[in-house]
Design a protein around this motif. Structure first.
Motif, mmCIF file in Angstrom:
data_model
loop_
_atom_site.group_PDB
_atom_site.id
_atom_site.type_symbol
_atom_site.label_atom_id
_atom_site.label_comp_id
_atom_site.label_asym_id
_atom_site.label_seq_id
_atom_site.Cartn_x
_atom_site.Cartn_y
_atom_site.Cartn_z
ATOM 1 N N PHE A 58 0.873 -1.180 0.000
ATOM 2 C CA PHE A 58 0.000 0.000 0.000
ATOM 3 C C PHE A 58 0.905 1.222 0.000
ATOM 4 O O PHE A 58 1.801 1.329 0.824
ATOM 5 N N VAL A 59 0.677 2.134 -0.940
ATOM 6 C CA VAL A 59 1.473 3.351 -1.059
ATOM 7 C C VAL A 59 0.538 4.544 -0.896
ATOM 8 O O VAL A 59 -0.522 4.604 -1.524
ATOM 9 N N GLU A 60 0.948 5.498 -0.041
ATOM 10 C CA GLU A 60 0.152 6.695 0.177
ATOM 11 C C GLU A 60 1.046 7.925 0.090
ATOM 12 O O GLU A 60 1.986 8.056 0.874
ATOM 13 N N PRO A 61 0.793 8.833 -0.836
ATOM 14 C CA PRO A 61 1.562 10.085 -0.901
ATOM 15 C C PRO A 61 1.317 10.917 0.360
ATOM 16 O O PRO A 61 0.257 10.826 0.983
ATOM 17 N N ILE A 62 2.262 11.746 0.723
ATOM 18 C CA ILE A 62 2.160 12.549 1.939
ATOM 19 C C ILE A 62 0.916 13.435 1.930
ATOM 20 O O ILE A 62 0.295 13.645 2.974
ATOM 21 N N GLU A 63 0.506 13.953 0.778
ATOM 22 C CA GLU A 63 -0.685 14.813 0.733
ATOM 23 C C GLU A 63 -1.911 14.066 1.239
ATOM 24 O O GLU A 63 -2.719 14.607 1.999
ATOM 25 N N SER A 64 -2.059 12.822 0.831
ATOM 26 C CA SER A 64 -3.190 12.007 1.249
ATOM 27 C C SER A 64 -3.097 11.684 2.742
ATOM 28 O O SER A 64 -4.094 11.777 3.469
ATOM 29 N N PHE A 65 -1.926 11.311 3.212
ATOM 30 C CA PHE A 65 -1.728 11.010 4.630
ATOM 31 C C PHE A 65 -2.028 12.237 5.489
ATOM 32 O O PHE A 65 -2.692 12.138 6.522
ATOM 33 N N SER A 66 -1.591 13.395 5.052
ATOM 34 C CA SER A 66 -1.831 14.628 5.794
ATOM 35 C C SER A 66 -3.326 14.922 5.908
ATOM 36 O O SER A 66 -3.812 15.308 6.980
ATOM 37 N N ARG A 67 -4.065 14.706 4.839
ATOM 38 C CA ARG A 67 -5.526 14.891 4.886
ATOM 39 C C ARG A 67 -6.160 13.908 5.871
ATOM 40 O O ARG A 67 -7.063 14.272 6.632
ATOM 41 N N ASP A 68 -5.698 12.665 5.857
ATOM 42 C CA ASP A 68 -6.214 11.656 6.792
ATOM 43 C C ASP A 68 -5.949 12.065 8.241
ATOM 44 O O ASP A 68 -6.830 11.970 9.093
#
Length: 129
Positions: A45-55
């Motif tokens: 599973f790969v998540e860009p930092i932008e997505s992680f930050s929103r989460d």
């Protein structure tokens, strides 16, 4: 400041960002092109930092429930004076994670360029608050 003091400061920023769900600190300590990786479910599973930050922005912070910050540095391996691999353990609510954080020192200081995380344990207790 020494290399280690600067790096420990960046690690502490990461710990605070997770404990308080502070996206300003999170975005300061992560390189804008970084990604997070996990393979606990058998696939990568790969998540860009932008997505992680929103989460993270939408989460209930451990600090807001009265949970004390539980985080420790397990290992620092300097690859060079400007790059290091850091292994940490951190608790967020009932989840205990072990992360490998890839740090690089650039114009904005030490920043995480990659994070591989693993859910080490889940505690069976209620969230207080």
């Amino acid at each position: 400041m020494t290399i280690q003091t600067d790096l420990l400061g960046a690690i502490d920023t990461y710990f605070d960002a997770i404990h308080h769900c502070d996206t300003e600190k999170l975005n300061a300590v992560f390189h804008p092109q970084s990604s997070l990786f996990d393979a606990d479910n058998g696939t990568v599973f790969v998540e860009p930092i932008e997505s992680f930050s929103r989460d993270v922005a939408c989460r209930l912070s451990p600090a807001s429930t009265g949970q004390l910050r539980e985080a420790e540095v397990l290992m620092i391996d300097y690859l060079s004076p400007i790059s290091a691999a850091v292994k940490i353990r951190i608790r967020a609510h009932q989840s205990i994670f072990v992360d490998h954080l890839g740090f690089v020192k650039g114009a904005n200081g030490w920043q995480i360029v990659s994070k591989i995380w693993h859910l080490e344990d889940t505690l069976n207790e209620e969230i207080s608050g």
